[in-house]
Design an enzyme around this catalytic site. Structure first.
Site, PDB file in Angstrom:
ATOM      1  N   SER A   1      14.081  59.092 -24.034  1.00 25.23           N
ATOM      2  CA  SER A   1      14.175  59.962 -22.868  1.00 25.23           C
ATOM      3  C   SER A   1      15.391  60.857 -23.011  1.00 25.23           C
ATOM      4  CB  SER A   1      14.317  59.126 -21.590  1.00 25.23           C
ATOM      5  OG  SER A   1      14.641  59.946 -20.483  1.00 25.23           O
TER       6      SER A   1
ATOM      7  N   TYR B   1      18.764  52.625 -16.953  1.00 28.53           N
ATOM      8  CA  TYR B   1      17.708  53.282 -17.722  1.00 28.53           C
ATOM      9  C   TYR B   1      18.305  54.220 -18.770  1.00 28.53           C
ATOM     10  CZ  TYR B   1      13.650  56.185 -18.775  1.00 28.53           C
ATOM     11  OH  TYR B   1      12.646  56.871 -19.423  1.00 28.53           O
TER      12      TYR B   1
END
Length: 268
Positions: A151, A164
């Site tokens: 990501s 995350y």
């Protein structure tokens, strides 16, 4: 184009969203695919049916990549083929805490849960599949491919939570480590998407809020685009294909330029 005819792939977390899009695009190119889910078995079966309709083989394996047994189950399914050409470590989770300054929003267990899937799971799946990936390389004379779904959060530190973003940063450095360690028989790369219009985002808000989110994303990206799963899957297919046969250890941002920072509207 059936340039992947006869090749075999496993895509973790492929019942829905980006994983599903990658699995379907692999099938369109002629590859047989293992569809994996931890919980969404009905959706995984529907994805597998769509893959079979394209004239290739699909197998469904319900297994949690955060466990060694889950990764072993995936490897057993692929072992029936005798070799595996491609592994996509797409399974991922988050714990939503968008205010990164609120350090009480995440517990130690939240971090451990996120890392167990996003980092440790990708490592264990790659380890379990390594003999099959090496077998495919030996038989074909072509390096097999591992692709990690990371990501832009792992590059910029933005994202749904500190846990995350940190997990994706760890996945990025692991991608580099394994690209060195597993060469020359296995290539290892990562894609780093930004916003993707999947259930991941949609389930957090109602339709009006989601529409506003999409417009905000478009306003902040140089390409004025909010990516869909298929947009990211096309980039994934490049890194899995022979077109990227000399590419390893790369972290490819696929975010319409979001990582470049705020993109003000230009006067015309």
């Amino acid at each position: 184009m059936k340039d992947m005819q006869g090749r075999r792939a496993a895509v973790t977390g492929s019942a829905t969203g980006l994983g599903r899009a990658i699995a379907l695009k692999l099938a369109e190119r002629g590859a047989d695919v293992i569809v994996n889910c931890a919980r969404s078995l009905d959706e995984a079966e529907r994805t597998a049916d769509e893959i079979r309709a394209l004239g290739v083989e699909a197998r469904v394996v319900q297994a949690d990549v955060a466990s060694e047994e889950g990764c072993a189950a995936l490897a057993r399914a692929a072992a029936d083929w005798g070799a595996l050409d491609m592994l996509v470590n797409n399974a991922g989770i988050t714990r939503h805490a968008p205010d990164h300054g609120d350090m009480d929003a995440l517990s130690a267990q939240d971090f451990l849960d996120v890392y167990a899937v996003n980092v440790v799971g990708a490592f264990m799946a790659t380890r379990a599949m390594r003999p099959l990936l090496e077998a495919a390389a030996a038989a074909s004379g072509r390096a097999s491919a591992v692709l990690n779904t990371s990501s832009i959060a792992g590059v910029t530190g933005i994202g749904s939570s500190v846990a995350y973003a940190a997990s994706k940063g760890a996945l990025n450095t692991m991608t580099l480590s394994l690209a060195r360690a597993l060469a020359p028989s296995i290539r290892v790369n990562a894609i780093c998407p930004g916003f993707i219009g999947t259930r991941w985002f949609r389930k957090l808000m109602d339709d009006d809020a989601y529409a506003r989110q999409v417009e905000q994303v478009k306003a902040r990206t140089p390409l004025r685009a909010a990516s869909e799963a298929e947009d990211i899957a096309d980039a994934a297919l490049f890194l899995l294909s022979d077109a990227a046969r000399h590419v390893t250890g790369e972290l490819l941002s696929v975010d319409a330029g979001l990582h470049l920072g705020f993109a003000p509207l230009k006067a015309r």
